[in-house]
Design an enzyme around this catalytic site. Sequence first.
Site, short mmCIF file in Angstrom:
data_model
loop_
_atom_site.label_atom_id
_atom_site.label_comp_id
_atom_site.label_asym_id
_atom_site.label_seq_id
_atom_site.Cartn_x
_atom_site.Cartn_y
_atom_site.Cartn_z
N LYS A 147 0.80 -1.24 0.00
CA LYS A 147 0.00 0.00 0.00
C LYS A 147 0.83 1.28 0.00
O LYS A 147 0.46 2.26 0.65
CB LYS A 147 -0.93 0.02 1.22
CG LYS A 147 -1.95 -1.09 1.23
CD LYS A 147 -2.79 -1.07 2.49
CE LYS A 147 -2.00 -1.52 3.69
NZ LYS A 147 -2.84 -1.90 4.82
N ASP A 206 -5.49 -5.64 10.80
CA ASP A 206 -6.81 -4.96 10.82
C ASP A 206 -7.97 -5.92 10.56
O ASP A 206 -9.07 -5.74 11.07
CB ASP A 206 -6.85 -3.75 9.86
CG ASP A 206 -6.37 -4.05 8.45
OD1 ASP A 206 -5.94 -5.20 8.20
OD2 ASP A 206 -6.43 -3.14 7.61
C1 BGC Z 1 -1.92 -5.80 3.96
C2 BGC Z 1 -2.81 -6.52 4.96
C3 BGC Z 1 -3.97 -5.62 5.37
C4 BGC Z 1 -4.69 -5.10 4.14
C5 BGC Z 1 -5.85 -4.17 4.50
C6 BGC Z 1 -2.75 -5.24 2.81
O1 BGC Z 1 -1.95 -4.48 1.98
O2 BGC Z 1 -0.95 -6.69 3.45
O3 BGC Z 1 -2.07 -6.90 6.10
O4 BGC Z 1 -4.84 -6.35 6.18
O5 BGC Z 1 -3.80 -4.40 3.32
O6 BGC Z 1 -5.44 -3.07 5.22
#
Ligand code: BGC
Length: 471
Positions: free
Chosen positions: A175, A210
Site C-alpha cells: 500500500k 486490521d
Molecule cells: C496488507 C494486509 C492488510 C490489508 C488491508 C494489505 O496491503 O498486506 O495486512 O490487512 O492491506 O489493510
Amino acid sequence: MSAWLSRKVSAFTIHDVDGSEAQKEAVNYIAKEFEVSTENLRTIVKQFNEDIDKGLQRHGATVAMIPSFVQGRPTGQEKGKYLALDLGGTNLRVCEVNLLGDSKVTIHQQKFVVSNELKTGEMRHLCDYIADCVDSFLTENGSDKLDSDLQLGFTFSFPVNQTAINRGTLMQWTKGFDCHGAIGKDVVIMLQDSFRRKNLNVNIAAIVNDTVGTLMANGYRDPKSHMGVILGTGTNAAYYEKMEKILKWDHGEINVPEMAVNMEWGAFDNERRVIHLTPYDNKLDRESINPRFQIYEKLISGMYLGEIARNVLLHLIDRTLLFNGLSSIDLNKQWSFETAYMSTIEADATQDLSDTQHVLESILAIPTTTLIDRQIVKKVCEFVGVRAARLSAAGLGAVLSHCNKVEEGCTIAIDGSVFEFYPNFADNMMAGLKELFGDQIENKVKFSLARDGSGLGAAVIAMMAHNAPKI
Ligand code: BGC
C-alpha cells in the site's frame, strides 16, 4: 466485426454509450477485457481453496495464512481501559477504548497524518513519529498521569510473520509504504523501543492485523461473525480456523479449538495462474513500488482502482476515442484519478452526467468533454469496479466453502472505503456469490459494515492478551 465482438459478453451486455462505431467497439473490447465470467469465478475459487490449504500446511506460501495467536472469542463482558493504535490505512489513528461490559464501549480517537516522507523513510523515524502521536494523545487526555503501564493493541496492517501475540517480523511492505530497516525485523520491539526512549508508560500487549481486529470487534456485537474483511486502501481477510487444520502450527500445544487466521489474501495469484490481467493492470503493477506482488489486492482495493481506470482512459485518449484526443497535465500524473472520483462518477444519475463533468473538467482540467465522453468514462469505471467486486466475491466464496459456511451461513464483517462508498459494490459481490452458490446464499450470508472496527478489536485483543497465559 472484430473477432472479439462476436464472442458472447456475458457480464457486460449493456453498452448504452452513443458515439461512433470505433468508440462502441472500443468500449465492448474493454468490457470483455475486464469480464470475470461465472466460469472464471469458479476457477478462481478452486485455486484459492488450494492456496488456502497450502498456506495452512507450510510457512512461506503465497497466501500466507498467518495464525493470529488470539485465543478465544470476545464475550462482550470485557471491561477496562485500553489503548489502540492503527497504522496501515490512510491515517494513523490513536484510540482510547473503554470496555464497559454488556457489549458496551466508548471510544475516543484522534487521527494523525502520515506523510509520504515518513512512509518511505527510515523505520526508526516512523516509530518515533508514532510515539510522539501517542504521547500528544495521552497528554491531551490526561492518561499520561497513570502509574501503571497502559496496555496497547497495535493494529499494524501489513504482512507480519507472527511468532507470539506481541511479536512479529515484517515480511514486506504494501500500500505505498516502503520504510527502510523494517523488513525481517520485529516491529513491536522497534515501536516499544521508541516508547521507551520517550518515557511513555505504554506496553504493546498485542500486534493485530486490521482484518483480525475487525473480526473481533464485530464478534463483540454479533456472535455469528466468522470473517473480517478489509476492502479499503488495501484488501485482506481473516476468519476462524480450526486448530487441527493449521498443520504448520509449531508453537507448542494450546488449549483452544480455533484461532483467527490472517490470510494475507492480497498476494493471491502473484503467480498469475487464474486471473486474467489486462495491459492496464500490468502497467499499474510495473509502475508500482512492489511489482509482481499483491496482484489480487491491486485489482480490488482503493489505492489502485483509480489508477487502472486512468490507464484505460489514457489509452482511449491516445486513440482519439476520448476527449477529442486531449488529456491534461493532471490526468497524466500517476495516481491522479482517485478511486473516490470513480465512486462519484458511478453514482452520477444526472441526465447530462454533470457530476462526471465536474470531476473531469474542474478537478482534472480536461479542456472539454462531450456527453459521449462522459458516458464512456462512466462505463470504464463500471468495468473496473464490477470486476473488483466479483474478484472479492471469489475470495469470500473460497473461505465460505472451505469452512462449510455455505449451508450454515455466517456474518462477514467488512470495513473499508471501497465497501462503504463504492456504488453497488456489496450488491455486485453478492451477485457473484449467488452465481457460485445459488440464490439462497443471500439468506445465509450477511455483510455487516464494521466501520473503524479494528481499533475496538485491537483493544479487546490487548485485554485478552494481557489476561491470558502467554503462548
Ligand atoms: C496488507 C494486509 C492488510 C490489508 C488491508 C494489505 O496491503 O498486506 O495486512 O490487512 O492491506 O489493510
